[in-house]
Design a protein around this motif. Sequence first.
Motif, PDB file in Angstrom:
ATOM      1  N   PRO A   1      45.546  41.847  41.620  1.00 38.84           N
ATOM      2  CA  PRO A   1      45.053  40.772  40.479  1.00 38.84           C
ATOM      3  C   PRO A   1      45.493  39.911  41.512  1.00 38.84           C
ATOM      4  CG  PRO A   1      47.077  41.940  39.987  1.00 38.84           C
ATOM      5  CD  PRO A   1      46.667  43.056  41.249  1.00 38.84           C
ATOM      6  N   GLY A   2      44.460  39.276  41.743  1.00 39.07           N
ATOM      7  CA  GLY A   2      43.847  37.566  42.554  1.00 39.07           C
ATOM      8  C   GLY A   2      42.530  38.195  43.289  1.00 39.07           C
ATOM      9  N   ARG A   3      42.717  39.158  43.740  1.00 39.22           N
ATOM     10  CA  ARG A   3      41.366  39.680  44.420  1.00 39.22           C
ATOM     11  C   ARG A   3      39.973  39.492  44.398  1.00 39.22           C
ATOM     12  NH1 ARG A   3      39.631  45.780  46.686  1.00 39.22           N
ATOM     13  NH2 ARG A   3      38.357  44.318  48.552  1.00 39.22           N
ATOM     14  N   GLY A   4      39.447  37.999  44.624  1.00 40.88           N
ATOM     15  CA  GLY A   4      37.666  38.539  43.938  1.00 40.88           C
ATOM     16  C   GLY A   4      37.938  36.755  43.155  1.00 40.88           C
ATOM     17  N   ARG A   5      37.180  36.759  42.425  1.00 42.66           N
ATOM     18  CA  ARG A   5      37.150  36.030  40.943  1.00 42.66           C
ATOM     19  C   ARG A   5      37.626  36.203  39.594  1.00 42.66           C
ATOM     20  NH1 ARG A   5      33.455  36.890  41.821  1.00 42.66           N
ATOM     21  NH2 ARG A   5      31.309  36.299  40.094  1.00 42.66           N
ATOM     22  N   PRO A   6      39.002  36.056  39.028  1.00 47.73           N
ATOM     23  CA  PRO A   6      39.037  36.094  37.986  1.00 47.73           C
ATOM     24  C   PRO A   6      37.253  36.534  36.540  1.00 47.73           C
ATOM     25  CG  PRO A   6      40.005  34.193  37.315  1.00 47.73           C
ATOM     26  CD  PRO A   6      39.053  34.517  39.323  1.00 47.73           C
ATOM     27  N   GLU A   7      37.347  37.588  36.198  1.00 44.83           N
ATOM     28  CA  GLU A   7      35.996  38.398  35.294  1.00 44.83           C
ATOM     29  C   GLU A   7      36.732  37.778  34.112  1.00 44.83           C
ATOM     30  OE1 GLU A   7      33.847  40.837  38.143  1.00 44.83           O
ATOM     31  OE2 GLU A   7      35.179  41.874  36.799  1.00 44.83           O
ATOM     32  N   PHE A   8      36.942  37.160  33.537  1.00 41.15           N
ATOM     33  CA  PHE A   8      37.173  36.616  31.590  1.00 41.15           C
ATOM     34  C   PHE A   8      36.390  37.124  31.177  1.00 41.15           C
ATOM     35  CE2 PHE A   8      38.754  32.881  34.323  1.00 41.15           C
ATOM     36  CZ  PHE A   8      39.922  32.739  33.847  1.00 41.15           C
ATOM     37  N   GLY A   9      36.681  38.031  29.614  1.00 40.70           N
ATOM     38  CA  GLY A   9      35.929  38.685  29.170  1.00 40.70           C
ATOM     39  C   GLY A   9      36.427  40.232  29.742  1.00 40.70           C
ATOM     40  N   LYS A  10      36.767  40.300  30.837  1.00 39.84           N
ATOM     41  CA  LYS A  10      36.790  41.807  31.325  1.00 39.84           C
ATOM     42  C   LYS A  10      38.566  42.083  31.209  1.00 39.84           C
ATOM     43  CE  LYS A  10      32.643  42.585  33.643  1.00 39.84           C
ATOM     44  NZ  LYS A  10      31.914  42.620  34.545  1.00 39.84           N
ATOM     45  N   VAL A  11      38.603  43.120  30.915  1.00 44.47           N
ATOM     46  CA  VAL A  11      40.500  43.822  31.304  1.00 44.47           C
ATOM     47  C   VAL A  11      40.043  44.455  31.923  1.00 44.47           C
ATOM     48  CG1 VAL A  11      42.227  44.815  29.267  1.00 44.47           C
ATOM     49  CG2 VAL A  11      40.675  42.650  28.366  1.00 44.47           C
ATOM     50  N   HIS A  12      41.948  44.263  32.550  1.00 39.94           N
ATOM     51  CA  HIS A  12      42.245  45.514  33.522  1.00 39.94           C
ATOM     52  C   HIS A  12      42.687  46.486  32.676  1.00 39.94           C
ATOM     53  CE1 HIS A  12      44.658  47.811  36.472  1.00 39.94           C
ATOM     54  NE2 HIS A  12      43.493  47.124  37.751  1.00 39.94           N
ATOM     55  N   SER A  13      42.643  47.952  32.923  1.00 37.17           N
ATOM     56  CA  SER A  13      42.558  48.882  32.059  1.00 37.17           C
ATOM     57  C   SER A  13      44.664  49.087  32.246  1.00 37.17           C
ATOM     58  CB  SER A  13      42.009  49.728  32.358  1.00 37.17           C
ATOM     59  OG  SER A  13      42.040  51.732  31.351  1.00 37.17           O
ATOM     60  N   LEU A  14      44.553  49.419  33.635  1.00 36.23           N
ATOM     61  CA  LEU A  14      46.442  49.440  33.416  1.00 36.23           C
ATOM     62  C   LEU A  14      47.234  48.588  32.628  1.00 36.23           C
ATOM     63  CD1 LEU A  14      48.761  51.492  34.284  1.00 36.23           C
ATOM     64  CD2 LEU A  14      48.269  50.551  36.729  1.00 36.23           C
ATOM     65  N   ARG A  15      46.434  47.211  33.860  1.00 38.40           N
ATOM     66  CA  ARG A  15      47.802  46.448  33.066  1.00 38.40           C
ATOM     67  C   ARG A  15      47.680  45.774  31.547  1.00 38.40           C
ATOM     68  NH1 ARG A  15      45.752  44.456  38.107  1.00 38.40           N
ATOM     69  NH2 ARG A  15      43.465  42.846  37.104  1.00 38.40           N
ATOM     70  N   GLN A  16      46.490  45.598  31.199  1.00 37.66           N
ATOM     71  CA  GLN A  16      46.449  45.726  29.241  1.00 37.66           C
ATOM     72  C   GLN A  16      47.231  46.712  28.920  1.00 37.66           C
ATOM     73  OE1 GLN A  16      44.964  48.132  26.950  1.00 37.66           O
ATOM     74  NE2 GLN A  16      45.137  46.974  25.507  1.00 37.66           N
ATOM     75  N   ARG A  17      47.045  48.262  29.390  1.00 41.47           N
ATOM     76  CA  ARG A  17      47.954  49.271  29.217  1.00 41.47           C
ATOM     77  C   ARG A  17      49.450  49.250  29.215  1.00 41.47           C
ATOM     78  NH1 ARG A  17      48.382  54.836  31.351  1.00 41.47           N
ATOM     79  NH2 ARG A  17      47.482  54.253  32.776  1.00 41.47           N
ATOM     80  N   LEU A  18      49.722  49.148  30.366  1.00 42.24           N
ATOM     81  CA  LEU A  18      51.687  48.547  31.008  1.00 42.24           C
ATOM     82  C   LEU A  18      52.015  47.078  29.520  1.00 42.24           C
ATOM     83  CD1 LEU A  18      51.748  48.745  34.433  1.00 42.24           C
ATOM     84  CD2 LEU A  18      52.505  50.498  32.771  1.00 42.24           C
ATOM     85  N   ALA A  19      51.089  46.522  29.508  1.00 46.14           N
ATOM     86  CA  ALA A  19      51.980  45.205  29.089  1.00 46.14           C
ATOM     87  C   ALA A  19      51.761  45.171  27.129  1.00 46.14           C
ATOM     88  CB  ALA A  19      50.499  44.035  28.816  1.00 46.14           C
ATOM     89  N   MET A  20      50.820  46.534  26.630  1.00 45.36           N
ATOM     90  CA  MET A  20      51.090  47.478  25.643  1.00 45.36           C
ATOM     91  C   MET A  20      51.831  47.664  25.576  1.00 45.36           C
ATOM     92  SD  MET A  20      49.464  46.002  22.321  1.00 45.36           S
ATOM     93  CE  MET A  20      46.766  46.361  22.923  1.00 45.36           C
ATOM     94  N   ALA A  21      51.969  48.221  25.866  1.00 51.11           N
ATOM     95  CA  ALA A  21      53.708  49.788  25.547  1.00 51.11           C
ATOM     96  C   ALA A  21      54.572  49.348  26.036  1.00 51.11           C
ATOM     97  CB  ALA A  21      53.118  50.821  26.527  1.00 51.11           C
ATOM     98  N   GLY A  22      54.544  47.938  26.989  1.00 48.36           N
ATOM     99  CA  GLY A  22      55.548  47.840  27.140  1.00 48.36           C
ATOM    100  C   GLY A  22      56.308  46.592  26.413  1.00 48.36           C
ATOM    101  N   LEU A  23      55.354  45.978  25.493  1.00 47.50           N
ATOM    102  CA  LEU A  23      55.493  44.787  25.146  1.00 47.50           C
ATOM    103  C   LEU A  23      55.551  43.948  26.157  1.00 47.50           C
ATOM    104  CD1 LEU A  23      58.013  45.243  22.228  1.00 47.50           C
ATOM    105  CD2 LEU A  23      55.089  45.346  22.083  1.00 47.50           C
ATOM    106  N   ARG A  24      54.705  43.349  27.026  1.00 42.22           N
ATOM    107  CA  ARG A  24      54.921  42.346  28.269  1.00 42.22           C
ATOM    108  C   ARG A  24      53.203  41.418  27.590  1.00 42.22           C
ATOM    109  NH1 ARG A  24      54.411  46.175  34.116  1.00 42.22           N
ATOM    110  NH2 ARG A  24      54.604  43.406  34.829  1.00 42.22           N
ATOM    111  N   CYS A  25      53.777  40.207  28.545  1.00 40.33           N
ATOM    112  CA  CYS A  25      52.728  39.108  27.664  1.00 40.33           C
ATOM    113  C   CYS A  25      51.780  39.299  28.519  1.00 40.33           C
ATOM    114  CB  CYS A  25      53.680  37.819  28.094  1.00 40.33           C
ATOM    115  SG  CYS A  25      52.164  36.286  27.724  1.00 40.33           S
ATOM    116  N   GLN A  26      50.846  39.320  26.857  1.00 41.37           N
ATOM    117  CA  GLN A  26      49.025  39.428  28.010  1.00 41.37           C
ATOM    118  C   GLN A  26      48.631  38.291  29.489  1.00 41.37           C
ATOM    119  OE1 GLN A  26      45.813  38.739  25.481  1.00 41.37           O
ATOM    120  NE2 GLN A  26      47.572  38.608  23.988  1.00 41.37           N
ATOM    121  N   VAL A  27      49.272  37.141  29.401  1.00 40.80           N
ATOM    122  CA  VAL A  27      49.207  36.044  29.725  1.00 40.80           C
ATOM    123  C   VAL A  27      50.095  36.747  31.473  1.00 40.80           C
ATOM    124  CG1 VAL A  27      49.089  33.652  30.002  1.00 40.80           C
ATOM    125  CG2 VAL A  27      48.553  34.721  28.274  1.00 40.80           C
TER     126      VAL A  27
END
Length: 195
Positions: free
Chosen positions: A50-76
Amino acid sequence: MPYVVRWSGEQDGAVPVVVRRDRRGIGYGDERAFDRDERGVLWSRTPSEPGRGRPEFGKVHSLRQRLAMAGLRCQVCGGPADRTADGALWLIDARDDELLSEREETFHPPLCRPCAHRSVRACPHLRSGVIPVRVRAFAPSGVSGVLYAPAGLTAQPVETGTFRFGDPRLPWVRAHQLLMQLADFFVVDLDDLDT
């Protein structure tokens, strides 16, 4: 920057998808333990920088999405999602007349209260198209991903879609996002939640 957003420097590696030796699904030639989840589902392999390059809004990072969902972490912010005795805080991408009363499914992880407030204020799409809910019961129900078919020793993509757990095609899917089924929920007013 949202925790689950993908950055331009986080490109999928050129890891070829192959047919497993037992011919019962797909895998990676150099597969590692973290490439599959506890259900045996193969996941997209994307470096987490995270932080490398530009954020690509509308595209989701697979691992972070899965960790946030499974671990009830804030998506922001990636911190703990807001949870009370009434349930976890989610923003459902729907209008009032589209919200199902018995269950909803979402690829969007929950949020903490401060990030929910900031997100709705900052994003025009969210101001007009989400419903805040408290969810008491939730469980992973499937994945979005790419279905592959055998092509000799390799595999070729044939379909992109949502695949539920229990689908016999799941061994042939490379997953990208975790789908969560929400039940026992009720609508809340973000303005009534303490910030």
